[in-house]
Design an enzyme around this catalytic site. Structure first.
Site, PDB file in Angstrom:
ATOM      1  N   HIS A  99       0.396  -1.016   0.036  1.00  0.00           N
ATOM      2  CA  HIS A  99       0.221   0.076  -0.122  1.00  0.00           C
ATOM      3  C   HIS A  99       1.051   1.143  -0.173  1.00  0.00           C
ATOM      4  CE1 HIS A  99      -2.715  -3.078   2.792  1.00  0.00           C
ATOM      5  NE2 HIS A  99      -3.111  -2.318   2.334  1.00  0.00           N
ATOM      6  N   ASP A 102       2.595   1.450   3.907  1.00  0.00           N
ATOM      7  CA  ASP A 102       3.041   1.111   3.631  1.00  0.00           C
ATOM      8  C   ASP A 102       4.813   1.224   3.059  1.00  0.00           C
ATOM      9  OD1 ASP A 102       1.376  -0.389   3.980  1.00  0.00           O
ATOM     10  OD2 ASP A 102       1.058  -1.549   1.959  1.00  0.00           O
ATOM     11  N   GLU A 266      -9.181 -13.343  -0.363  1.00  0.00           N
ATOM     12  CA  GLU A 266      -7.954 -14.186   0.781  1.00  0.00           C
ATOM     13  C   GLU A 266      -8.613 -14.512   1.754  1.00  0.00           C
ATOM     14  OE1 GLU A 266      -6.243 -10.757   2.337  1.00  0.00           O
ATOM     15  OE2 GLU A 266      -6.749 -11.536   4.715  1.00  0.00           O
ATOM     16  N   ASP A 294      -4.176 -14.156  -2.120  1.00  0.00           N
ATOM     17  CA  ASP A 294      -4.340 -13.565  -0.960  1.00  0.00           C
ATOM     18  C   ASP A 294      -3.612 -14.876   0.349  1.00  0.00           C
ATOM     19  OD1 ASP A 294      -4.076 -10.573  -1.054  1.00  0.00           O
ATOM     20  OD2 ASP A 294      -4.905 -10.328   0.085  1.00  0.00           O
ATOM     21  N   ASP A 305      -9.999 -11.477  10.698  1.00  0.00           N
ATOM     22  CA  ASP A 305      -9.138 -11.786   9.615  1.00  0.00           C
ATOM     23  C   ASP A 305      -7.647 -12.417  10.343  1.00  0.00           C
ATOM     24  OD1 ASP A 305      -7.957 -11.479   6.984  1.00  0.00           O
ATOM     25  OD2 ASP A 305      -8.227  -9.812   6.885  1.00  0.00           O
ATOM     26  N   ASP A 307      -5.123 -13.109   9.519  1.00  0.00           N
ATOM     27  CA  ASP A 307      -3.939 -13.478   8.511  1.00  0.00           C
ATOM     28  C   ASP A 307      -2.744 -13.955   9.261  1.00  0.00           C
ATOM     29  OD1 ASP A 307      -5.088 -11.296   7.092  1.00  0.00           O
ATOM     30  OD2 ASP A 307      -4.350  -9.572   7.903  1.00  0.00           O
ATOM     31  N   ASP A 337      -0.560 -12.359   2.003  1.00  0.00           N
ATOM     32  CA  ASP A 337      -1.178 -11.030   3.390  1.00  0.00           C
ATOM     33  C   ASP A 337      -1.262 -11.765   4.203  1.00  0.00           C
ATOM     34  OD1 ASP A 337      -2.127  -9.099   4.468  1.00  0.00           O
ATOM     35  OD2 ASP A 337      -3.711  -8.580   2.633  1.00  0.00           O
TER      36      ASP A 337
HETATM   37  C1  XLS Z   1      -7.029  -7.359   4.617  1.00  0.00           C
HETATM   38  C2  XLS Z   1      -6.927  -7.281   3.228  1.00  0.00           C
HETATM   39  C3  XLS Z   1      -6.045  -6.281   2.792  1.00  0.00           C
HETATM   40  C4  XLS Z   1      -5.774  -5.840   1.769  1.00  0.00           C
HETATM   41  C5  XLS Z   1      -4.540  -4.655   1.156  1.00  0.00           C
HETATM   42  O1  XLS Z   1      -8.150  -7.032   5.221  1.00  0.00           O
HETATM   43  O2  XLS Z   1      -6.324  -8.252   2.777  1.00  0.00           O
HETATM   44  O3  XLS Z   1      -4.374  -6.165   3.382  1.00  0.00           O
HETATM   45  O4  XLS Z   1      -5.189  -6.855   0.872  1.00  0.00           O
HETATM   46  O5  XLS Z   1      -5.743  -3.801   1.284  1.00  0.00           O
HETATM   47 NI    NI Z   2      -5.675  -9.606   2.016  1.00  0.00          NI
HETATM   48 NI    NI Z   3      -7.764  -9.156   4.463  1.00  0.00          NI
END
Ligand code: XLS
Ligand code: NI
Ligand code: NI
Length: 441
Positions: A99, A102, A266, A294, A305, A307, A337
């Site tokens: 982003h 970032d 994702e 993702d 989330d 991740d 991600d």
């Molecule tokens: C958030 C999203 C973000 C996107 C990019 O939950 O996964 O990280 O992948 O903005």
């Molecule tokens: Ni994402």
């Molecule tokens: Ni996400």
């Protein structure tokens, strides 16, 4: 300056290796179904989770030890670029993603933010000249800053809509400058908290307009990346407009955007929507809308989330099955991600995490290719839907029947016999493929 001094380039050493800093299954050169693993898997490192993230959570401060954090502001942003390209080289990543915020800190004004971005983008461009790592996608963060409290392209405030557009405009220019393969839109706050104060129709119409204007501008500047929308059902909003692939596809069709955007799917967003990861990949694939992935996983006991780096092999097998059936990911890739857990705070953990994710998808790839070669699931489907290959079934599929003829057929039936769905047998077969693919290696 280097940041991962005690770590050498990660090599493939095979399943028997005891070296934690080696790939056990990901062998970039190895061919699977005619292409190398590197070509098929197209792994990407997420800048935000790996270089910017401090591992704080809503209840606790950041724990991450990151040698570049001894700097501040633009100095830190520059140090991150150095660290990032060292990491890409050592982990052998073909791609990365970021982003705007970032890579460069926001300034006090939009113009200042853009200036900071220009400095860092120029630096990244220089590093990319000597690196094989390419930009899988970039995006802009239109959700963290307080100005986006009510959304960005779906904000109730027209000034915010304009500000968000200006940030995406810059994002498209940055993507072009760095040769991004894709440009991602994740609608962080493009949804609502409550209908009590929300004009849903206006917000969705505005979002449609936003995407069209983004596409127009990309064309204007000759930026030919694949546009991707990344569905997520909720968090931080209670309802997000691109809830899942199915509702996102309806949105794209309604606003005439189905030829403009594909999906970035994702795994953790799929499970938040009450779907499996493979469901979302499958839904996108059968509509020719699968763009990129993702690659992460959620926690079965936590409702947000999380991740996590993907390590669940059953899921990576089914995901790679969908991706192979799609003929690969085209310009997309498998972007991690994903973030290390708060307790995994050392720089070395960043390597362990990526190795775990890359190995897990390599296993998924090899097992999925074997399943396809042996037509395991294809035969299941062929047998299960055999009734549509002849007789009344064929008439239905070919549009040669109507309710009169169907009633006549039904009245003539003396018995209806269904076949077993054989689910347990299918699951056991997948386990067998998982366990035997690497046996004796
Ligand atoms: C958030 C999203 C973000 C996107 C990019 O939950 O996964 O990280 O992948 O903005
Ligand atoms: Ni994402
Ligand atoms: Ni996400």
């Amino acid at each position: 300056m280097t940041y991962f001094n005690n770590i050498n380039r990660i090599q493939y050493e095979g399943p028997k290796s005891n070296n934690p800093l080696a790939f056990k299954f990901y062998n970039p050169e190895e061919k699977v179904g005619g292409k190398t693993m590197e070509e098929i898997l197209r792994f990407g490192v997420a800048y935000w989770h790996t270089f910017t993230e401090d591992l704080s959570d809503p209840f606790g401060a950041g724990t991450a030890i990151r040698p570049w954090d001894k700097y501040q502001g633009m100095d830190r942003a520059k140090a991150r670029v150095e660290a990032a390209f060292e990491f890409f080289e050592k982990i052998n990543a073909p791609f990365f993603a970021f982003h705007d915020v970032d890579i460069a800190p926001e300034g006090d004004t939009l113009a200042e933010s853009n200036k900071n971005l220009d400095t860092i983008v120029a630096m990244i461009k220089e590093y990319m000249k000597d690196s094989k790592t390419k930009l899988l996608w970039n995006t802009v963060n239109n959700f963290s800053h307080p100005r986006f409290v009510h959304g960005a392209g779906s904000s109730s405030n027209a000034d915010v809509f304009a500000y968000a557009a200006a940030k995406v405009k810059k994002g498209l220019e940055v993507g072009k400058e760095l040769g991004a393969e894709n440009y991602v839109f994740w609608g962080g706050r493009e949804g609502y908290e409550t209908l009590l104060n929300t004009d849903m129709k206006l917000e969705m119409d505005n979002l449609g307009r936003f995407f069209h204007m983004a596409n127009d501008y990309a064309k204007e500047i000759g930026f030919d990346a694949q546009f991707l929308i990344e569905p997520k059902p909720k968090e931080p909003t209670s309802h997000q407009y691109d809830f899942d692939v199915a509702s996102g596809y309806a949105f794209l069709q309604h606003y005439g955007l189905e030829d403009v955007l594909k999906f970035n799917i994702e795994a953790n967003h799929a499970t938040l929507a009450g779907h499996t990861f493979e469901h979302e990949l499958h839904y996108a694939r059968i509509h020719n809308m699968l763009g990129s992935v993702d690659a992460n996983q959620g926690h079965p006991l936590l409702g947000w989330d999380t991740d996590e780096f993907p390590t669940d092999l059953h899921t990576t097998v089914l995901a790679m099955y969908e991706i192979l059936k799609n003929g690969g990911l085209g310009r997309g890739g498998l972007n991690f991600d994903a973030k290390v857990r708060r307790g995994s705070f050392t720089p070395e953990d960043l390597f362990h995490a990526h190795i775990a994710g890359m190995d897990s998808f390599a296993v998924g790839l090899k097992v999925a290719q074997r399943l396809i070669d042996d037509r395991v699931l294809e035969d299941v489907l062929e047998d299960r839907y055999a009734s549509f290959k002849e007789g009344i079934g064929l008439d239905i599929v070919e549009g040669n029947t109507d309710f009169h003829k169907l009633e006549e057929h039904a009245l003539g039936l003396t018995e209806i016999s269904n076949k077993s769905g054989k689910l347990e047998r299918i699951k056991a077969t997948i386990n067998q493929y998982l366990l035997t693919t690497f046996a004796g290696k």
